[in-house]
Scaffold this motif. Structure first.
Motif, PDB file in Angstrom:
ATOM      1  N   THR A 171       7.020  41.229  27.331  1.00 39.76           N
ATOM      2  CA  THR A 171       5.713  40.927  26.785  1.00 39.76           C
ATOM      3  C   THR A 171       4.778  41.854  26.938  1.00 39.76           C
ATOM      4  N   GLN A 181       5.086  47.900  17.007  1.00 36.80           N
ATOM      5  CA  GLN A 181       4.635  46.990  16.142  1.00 36.80           C
ATOM      6  C   GLN A 181       5.963  46.443  15.348  1.00 36.80           C
ATOM      7  N   ILE A 239       8.267  44.493  17.705  1.00 35.11           N
ATOM      8  CA  ILE A 239       7.874  43.097  17.890  1.00 35.11           C
ATOM      9  C   ILE A 239       8.357  42.229  16.899  1.00 35.11           C
ATOM     10  N   GLU A 240       7.872  42.765  15.542  1.00 43.63           N
ATOM     11  CA  GLU A 240       7.753  42.053  14.181  1.00 43.63           C
ATOM     12  C   GLU A 240       9.473  41.616  14.044  1.00 43.63           C
ATOM     13  N   ASP A 250       8.081  41.609  22.889  1.00 48.25           N
ATOM     14  CA  ASP A 250       7.264  40.655  22.294  1.00 48.25           C
ATOM     15  C   ASP A 250       5.688  40.792  22.513  1.00 48.25           C
ATOM     16  N   ALA A 251       4.984  40.097  21.776  1.00 41.31           N
ATOM     17  CA  ALA A 251       3.566  40.090  22.215  1.00 41.31           C
ATOM     18  C   ALA A 251       3.067  38.722  21.748  1.00 41.31           C
ATOM     19  N   PRO A 307       0.578  36.464  19.463  1.00 43.12           N
ATOM     20  CA  PRO A 307       0.015  36.533  18.148  1.00 43.12           C
ATOM     21  C   PRO A 307      -1.316  37.129  18.283  1.00 43.12           C
ATOM     22  N   ARG A 309      -0.559  40.651  18.838  1.00 43.57           N
ATOM     23  CA  ARG A 309       0.022  41.493  17.310  1.00 43.57           C
ATOM     24  C   ARG A 309      -1.307  41.926  16.842  1.00 43.57           C
ATOM     25  N   GLU A 310      -2.234  41.196  16.502  1.00 44.57           N
ATOM     26  CA  GLU A 310      -3.326  41.385  15.635  1.00 44.57           C
ATOM     27  C   GLU A 310      -4.143  42.603  16.256  1.00 44.57           C
ATOM     28  N   LEU A 326      -2.706  44.791  17.851  1.00 48.32           N
ATOM     29  CA  LEU A 326      -2.000  46.180  17.887  1.00 48.32           C
ATOM     30  C   LEU A 326      -2.362  46.648  16.501  1.00 48.32           C
ATOM     31  N   GLU A 327      -2.410  45.831  15.318  1.00 51.92           N
ATOM     32  CA  GLU A 327      -2.809  46.457  13.999  1.00 51.92           C
ATOM     33  C   GLU A 327      -4.037  47.159  14.176  1.00 51.92           C
TER      34      GLU A 327
END
Length: 187
Positions: free
Chosen positions: A14, A52, A55-56, A158-159, A161, A164-165, A167-168
């Motif tokens: 993670t 990213q 992870i996705e 992984d990360a 949620p 993940r946002e 990272l974007e």
């Protein structure tokens, strides 16, 4: 130079924070790491996009380094350890170019390094010493064997949620765009 070799690192587990992403990105760029053996080196945004995508897609993130001293990328390993990100290094070293695998994950004081193709081994004297301790020693021996074989080692990066946002957003900042950057599709 006989002390340099190619190496690859698998990043798994993670990703805990934006600070971890930034530190890992800086380390990967500083090491001139690449997304593949035949590809050019990562730049900040490229690495973040690769992270990213991994992870996705629910897979590990591999990075590659050419002509590395001791077949390691110390900056990447240090960033992973400082931020609690598991990794596995695959390389070759020494005059006979013996292969090795070095793994680390949160909770381990030091990485475990296994040389050669045969897999991990435990010295007979250590086995005997632990078995003489009775049930506690047997439990220590089982834990040591699990660690050496990589039991419980993560298989993907992984990360959360929220991460993940974030990272974007980090990718957007790297590219200097108002909209989230579109990462190139993975091959």
């Amino acid at each position: 130079m006989g002390d340099r070799a190619d190496t690859s690192i698998m990043i798994v587990g993670t990703i805990p924070s934006a600070g971890a992403v930034k530190a890992l990105t800086a380390a990967v760029v500083a090491e001139n790491a690449k997304p593949g053996w035949e590809e050019g080196v990562f730049e900040d945004g490229d690495f973040m996009c690769s992270l990213q995508e991994a992870i996705e897609q629910g897979r590990p993130l591999w990075i590659y380094g050419s002509d590395k001293l001791g077949a390691t990328m110390d900056d990447v390993e240090d960033a992973c350890r400082q931020h609690g990100i598991a990794f596995s290094v695959n390389g070759e070293r020494g005059p006979s170019w013996d292969s090795f695998k070095k793994r680390w994950m949160p909770g381990w004081a030091e990485p475990v390094t296994i040389s050669g193709e045969d897999g991990p081994s435990i010295e007979a004297s250590e086995v005997a010493s632990l078995l003489r301790k009775g049930p506690d020693g047997a439990a220590e021996l089982a834990a040591l064997a699990d660690r050496l074989t990589g039991a419980g080692f993560p298989e993907i990066v992984d990360a959360s949620p929220e991460m993940r946002e974030e990272l974007e957003r980090l990718i957007q900042v790297e590219y200097g765009e108002d909209e989230p950057a579109a990462c190139a599709p993975a091959p």
